[in-house]
Each structure stands twice: as C-alpha cells, then as structure tokens.
Design an enzyme around this catalytic site. Structure first.
Site, PDB file in Angstrom:
ATOM      1  N   LYS A 114       0.826  -1.213   0.000  1.00  0.00           N
ATOM      2  CA  LYS A 114       0.000   0.000   0.000  1.00  0.00           C
ATOM      3  C   LYS A 114       0.857   1.258   0.000  1.00  0.00           C
ATOM      4  CE  LYS A 114      -4.224  -1.956   1.737  1.00  0.00           C
ATOM      5  NZ  LYS A 114      -5.177  -2.143   2.833  1.00  0.00           N
ATOM      6  N   LYS A 197      -5.035 -10.745  -6.141  1.00  0.00           N
ATOM      7  CA  LYS A 197      -6.106 -11.078  -5.206  1.00  0.00           C
ATOM      8  C   LYS A 197      -7.402 -10.337  -5.560  1.00  0.00           C
ATOM      9  CE  LYS A 197      -6.009  -9.089  -1.167  1.00  0.00           C
ATOM     10  NZ  LYS A 197      -5.711  -8.601   0.175  1.00  0.00           N
ATOM     11  N   LYS A 200     -11.434  -5.210  -2.936  1.00  0.00           N
ATOM     12  CA  LYS A 200     -12.350  -4.094  -3.156  1.00  0.00           C
ATOM     13  C   LYS A 200     -11.628  -2.885  -3.719  1.00  0.00           C
ATOM     14  CE  LYS A 200     -12.478  -4.523   1.813  1.00  0.00           C
ATOM     15  NZ  LYS A 200     -13.309  -5.007   2.871  1.00  0.00           N
TER      16      LYS A 200
END
Ligand code: TYM
Length: 329
Positions: A114, A197, A200
C-alpha cells in the site's frame, strides 16, 4: 457461553464486500458460530487508514453490518459490533505499540504494497500501525481462533508475536491466537487478473463480484472472466484463471476440485462458466435480498450494533485493565 473457545474476526468497511471476503471469512464465521463464543467486528477504525469521505464510510459501515446478518451471523450466537464503539481497542493498541518494533511493522507486505503506491514517506502512520491495532482487536478478547483469508497470515503472526512478547515481559496475560485459514476459498483471485487477489480496491469492478451485485451483473462478470489457454477444466499452477474459478465453485458448493474436474471432463469453458454463474447467483441472491431489507430498517441494525458493543466491552474491559496493571499503570 462459558468454556467455549473464543473466536474473533473483523472486516474493514472500506468499499463493498465481495466474494473473496465471503469465501475467505464470512462463510467460515457462519460455519463455526454454533460451537464457539464469537466476536465479529466491523473494523471501522482500520477503514480510516484509507477513507477520506465520511458519508461513504458511514454507508459502508451500515452495509457491512447488514451483510454480517444477511450471511447468517446471528446476534443471539455472536457478538456483532463496531470497533469504534469499544474504545478499549485503541487503548490496548497503544500498550502494544510500546512493545511492537518498527522493523517488524516495516516488513508487513500489506503495508509495503500500500505504501508503495504513494511512497512510504507519505504513507500515514495509521497505515503503518494497522497490524498493531489488529493485534489489539484479537488479544483484547483473549481469542483462541481467528478465521481469516490467506492474506492475513502475516498479520496474525505479528499478533502471536506481540502476545508472546507481552506475556514474557510482563507475565502471562494474553492467549496466543491461532489463525483459522481453510484450504478452499482462502485466496480468491480477481476475475480479470487471476494472479492478483480479488479485492475491493481493484480499479475495475469486473475483477470482483460484490455481495450486493445484481444477478445479471454476476452472470456478466463470470462470462467475461479471463480464462487460460487450452480447453481443459483442470486446476494447475500454469492455469491460474480456471484454477481460481474451480476454487470458487468448490468453496460455494462444498465440493472438492477433483470432483468438479471429473464432472466437467470433456466439457467446454462456456458450459462451466454458465453453471458457475448460476451457483454464485443462487448463493448470493438471498444474501443480497436480506441485506437490502435490513438496510431499509437502519434503526434495527444500529440497535444490534449497540447491544453488541455493550457485550463486547464487558469482556474487553477487564482484559485491558489486567494488561494495564501488569505494565504498571
Ligand atoms: P479485509 O477487510 O481486507 O478482509 C476481510 C476478510 O476477508 C478475507 N479476504 C479474502 N479471502 C480470500 N480471498 C480474497 N480475495 C480475500 N479478500 C479478503 C481477509 O483475509 C479477511 O479475513 N486486517 C483485516 C481486518 C481485521 C481483522 C482484525 C481480521 C482487522 N482486525 C482482527 C481478523 C482479526 C482486513 O483488512 O481484512
């Protein structure tokens, strides 16, 4: 509820819940709720690490709570609550911050991924500290079992390390939790990119099936899901796309991948995908209907969450106090 093993798990209300979080987490929560003492949490403080829009966050929190109930979590059998309603989570997080190490947190792959997007220097301290808050969530209830998807393994390992370090330094206080990661469904991949993966935060909604997607959207996404070269419906490392679809099929129907390979021997991708779409629609439609119904009555939802928070605090408070006392507070 005495003498049962304690279970804790949580999901972030960031973006919409999808088939990955259903198969990796929610479905297994429902399966074990009967024989355990369960704490299932909408981890809204974790969602703050990435959310900047209060209105969207507020909606996501309610939607996720509705989904918890719609999949079959039962407030009579499980404590269902919001993390921010139980301030003990952040209080214990601070205590654990004082024994967690910068090196450990720097090695967390989720943080590295991230932080890479905007540069580690610009990443928020909350994002860095995220796994310590997660450890606090779990240790605060002395949970034995934590049912999660494969991507949480490293965070769980840190929770175990912090529990052991605390116990070793200050005396026996916390249960060292065990992850519960099932073989099928633990790592659902994106439909448009089967090496990534299902998440969302994917830029394209074609990559994930949201639990509140309409049946036709589900059918379209599965029809368009990428496939591998060749025509055989078999799972293997060089066929990540069909392996993923077989895994989803198997997890949703509680069958094995080899049973499905047998059933679809000699059949084409078209027929397989059509059947899979119907399996997904059949599973998710009642969840969607129930969730929308619950969202029509937010007062009932809010009351369940408030009651959950009261019950959670009764357990969390003494455990926090014991940790504080051990540290000399
Ligand atoms: P989150 O909100 O990203 O995901 C929620 C749960 O869904 C699982 N999951 C998946 N499983 C299989 N395939 C996928 N593609 C997939 N995507 C998500 C995750 O493994 C997770 O179990 N850090 C956690 C939330 C958390 C937590 C906790 C979990 C906070 N505190 C304490 C357990 C215990 C997270 O971000 O999950």
């Amino acid at each position: 509820m005495q003498n049962k093993q304690r279970v804790f798990s949580g999901i972030q209300p960031s973006g919409t819940s999808h088939l990955g979080s259903y198969l990796g987490a929610l479905k297994n929560w429902v399966a074990i709720q009967e024989g355990h003492e369960n704490y299932f949490c909408v981890v809204d403080l974790h969602a703050l690490t990435e959310s900047r829009d209060p209105k969207v966050l507020r909606n996501n929190i309610r939607e996720l709570a509705a989904i918890f109930l719609a999949v079959g979590l039962d407030p009579e059998k499980s404590v269902i609550f919001r993390q921010s309603h139980v301030p003990e989570h952040t209080e214990l997080c601070w205590l654990l911050n004082c024994i967690a190490r910068v090196g450990e947190l720097s090695r967390m792959t989720q943080f590295k991924d991230k932080a890479q997007k905007g540069g580690a220097e610009a990443a928020s301290v909350g994002l860095f500290d995220y796994p310590v808050l997660q450890a606090a969530d779990i240790l605060l209830y002395n949970a034995h079992l934590v049912p999660v998807g494969e991507d949480q393994r490293q965070h769980l390992e840190l929770s175990r390390t912090l529990a052991r370090r605390f116990n070793h330094t200050f005396g026996e206080t916390f249960v060292v939790p065990e992850p519960l990661i099932l073989e099928t469904g633990a790592r659902v991949m994106a439909l448009d990119e089967p090496t990534a993966k299902m998440s969302k935060s994917r830029p394209t909604p074609g990559g994930y099936i949201a639990l509140l997607d309409e049946p036709d959207a589900i059918r379209r996404k599965i029809r368009r899901a990428v496939t591998d070269s060749g025509t055989d419906i078999t799972a293997s490392p060089d066929k990540p796309a069909i392996t993923n679809l077989l895994g989803i099929y198997a997890a949703l129907t509680d069958r094995t991948i080899s049973e499905l390979e047998e059933e679809y021997r000699g059949k084409g991708y078209g027929e397989f995908k059509k059947d899979l779409a119907e399996v997904v629609v059949e599973k998710l439609s009642p969840i969607r209907d129930r969730a929308l119904e619950l969202l029509d009555n937010p007062r009932e939802l809010d009351a369940i969450l408030e009651d959950g928070a009261t019950r959670a605090r009764e357990v969390a408070r003494p455990i926090l106090q014991s940790a504080q006392a051990k540290m000399g507070l």
